[in-house]
Structure formats: C-alpha cells, structure tokens
Write a protein that holds these residues in place. Sequence first.
Motif, mmCIF file in Angstrom:
data_model
loop_
_atom_site.group_PDB
_atom_site.id
_atom_site.type_symbol
_atom_site.label_atom_id
_atom_site.label_comp_id
_atom_site.label_asym_id
_atom_site.label_seq_id
_atom_site.Cartn_x
_atom_site.Cartn_y
_atom_site.Cartn_z
ATOM 1 N N LYS A 113 0.811 -1.215 0.000
ATOM 2 C CA LYS A 113 0.000 0.000 0.000
ATOM 3 C C LYS A 113 0.847 1.270 0.000
ATOM 4 O O LYS A 113 0.331 2.364 -0.224
ATOM 5 N N SER A 164 -2.241 -9.385 -8.758
ATOM 6 C CA SER A 164 -2.854 -8.078 -8.538
ATOM 7 C C SER A 164 -1.898 -7.141 -7.808
ATOM 8 O O SER A 164 -1.833 -5.937 -8.114
ATOM 9 N N ARG A 165 -1.169 -7.673 -6.839
ATOM 10 C CA ARG A 165 -0.199 -6.839 -6.125
ATOM 11 C C ARG A 165 0.937 -6.389 -7.048
ATOM 12 O O ARG A 165 1.389 -5.243 -6.988
ATOM 13 N N ASN A 168 -0.453 -3.595 -9.262
ATOM 14 C CA ASN A 168 -0.629 -2.325 -8.558
ATOM 15 C C ASN A 168 0.703 -1.619 -8.325
ATOM 16 O O ASN A 168 0.786 -0.393 -8.453
ATOM 17 N N LEU A 173 -0.314 2.088 -8.006
ATOM 18 C CA LEU A 173 -1.691 2.235 -7.532
ATOM 19 C C LEU A 173 -1.812 1.828 -6.068
ATOM 20 O O LEU A 173 -1.619 0.660 -5.723
ATOM 21 N N ASP A 174 -2.129 2.773 -5.210
ATOM 22 C CA ASP A 174 -2.493 2.441 -3.841
ATOM 23 C C ASP A 174 -4.014 2.318 -3.773
ATOM 24 O O ASP A 174 -4.692 2.314 -4.805
ATOM 25 N N ASP A 175 -4.579 2.212 -2.557
ATOM 26 C CA ASP A 175 -6.032 2.035 -2.435
ATOM 27 C C ASP A 175 -6.802 3.202 -3.046
ATOM 28 O O ASP A 175 -7.849 3.013 -3.679
ATOM 29 N N LEU A 178 -6.590 2.959 -6.850
ATOM 30 C CA LEU A 178 -7.496 1.928 -7.354
ATOM 31 C C LEU A 178 -8.932 2.429 -7.389
ATOM 32 O O LEU A 178 -9.667 2.179 -8.349
#
Length: 203
Positions: A113, A164-165, A168, A173-175, A178
């Motif tokens: 994250k 997916s990690r 990202n 892309l963090d939360d 996204l």
Amino acid sequence: MEAFKTLTGRAAPLRMSNVDTDMIIPKQFLKTTERTGLSRGLFFELKTNADGSPNPDFVLNREEYKDANILIAGANFGCGSSREHAPWALLDQGIRCVIAPSFADIFYNNCFKNGILPIALPQPVIDKMMDEANGGNHIFTVDLENMKITLPDGEVVEFDLDGSRRHNLLEGLDDIGLTLQAEERISEFEARRKLATPWLERA
C-alpha cells in the motif's frame, strides 16, 4: 504512489530475525501522521547509542550502506503491532524493497500500500544474498516486471508474487488510486442516486 518497475541499488544485510514494528519505528515517533521525517526514528534503538551518538556497528550507519534502497533481513520481519509508520519510515529512508524468508501479514500488506516491494525467499537463498551484500560489491537489481533479482555475482534469482499486487506496484496504484480508476462509474452512480432520491441531497 511511485510505481515500482526495476530497482538497482545497494543492499544492506540486517542479520536479525523477528524484527518487530517497534524495533523498526519506536512508539515515540508515532505522534505524526506525516510520512516524511520518519527516517530519523528508523531502527532508532539499533542505530543509536545510549548517549545519543550513532552506533557505528549498525549496518545502515556504515558508509557503504547509508544510501541502501534494498534491505535483506531475517525471518518474520515486521511482526508485532500493525503500525503503518513502519513502512513509512523505511520508505523515508529510501528503502523500496525488503527481502526476507518471511513477513508478518499486516506489515506485508502495508508494504504494498506504500510502494515497497516485500519479497519472500527460502532461507538458503537469503543466506547467499546476505553474504553477497556483505561483500565488496553490494549492488543488486530487482526486476518486478520479470520477477527476477540479479545478485552482485551475476546470479539471477526468481521470485513469485500475487498478480494483482504486482500490477498495482507496477502501475503505482495504492487504495486511493485503485478507487479513482472507477471515478467515472462512481460519478454516474451519484448522478443517478441524486435523481432517484433528491431528498438525500438536502442539508
């Protein structure tokens, strides 16, 4: 969040297992919600003597590792309390990748994250990396796109990562990032809701 694709830099060997989040960033440095300036408290009790002077024996105080952006550590790294300041402090120090035999789950998730790549590898591979990082050439290359690590001696080590990690991190892309990918659909939903339930918009 800064994207992570390929990282080439010095790797610092931290020959310790069960490094908890209080060791990474002690509680007295948790009073801020800012993500900058936390490197001052990173590994504070390890890198600082009782009189406040730098401990010359601590790896990140040694001249050859002061600008390290890769950390090689022992098993169960990041255990203890779920403080997000731990990855913040590592990132503020410039560390973008931590390689260890295993990680505590919450710390592992927090790394992604915040743009840090945690890589879990078998203990014999970590031992070899520790030795390489402790040698005269400390330069490693971490290639997230191809999921490979190139050691100073030229050996290439492959690693696995959830798709997916990986995506990202590659895209930065963090939360929040996204969520913003669905910004158009969110706006459309809000517009429909406003028409269907206008009373919800009243002050």
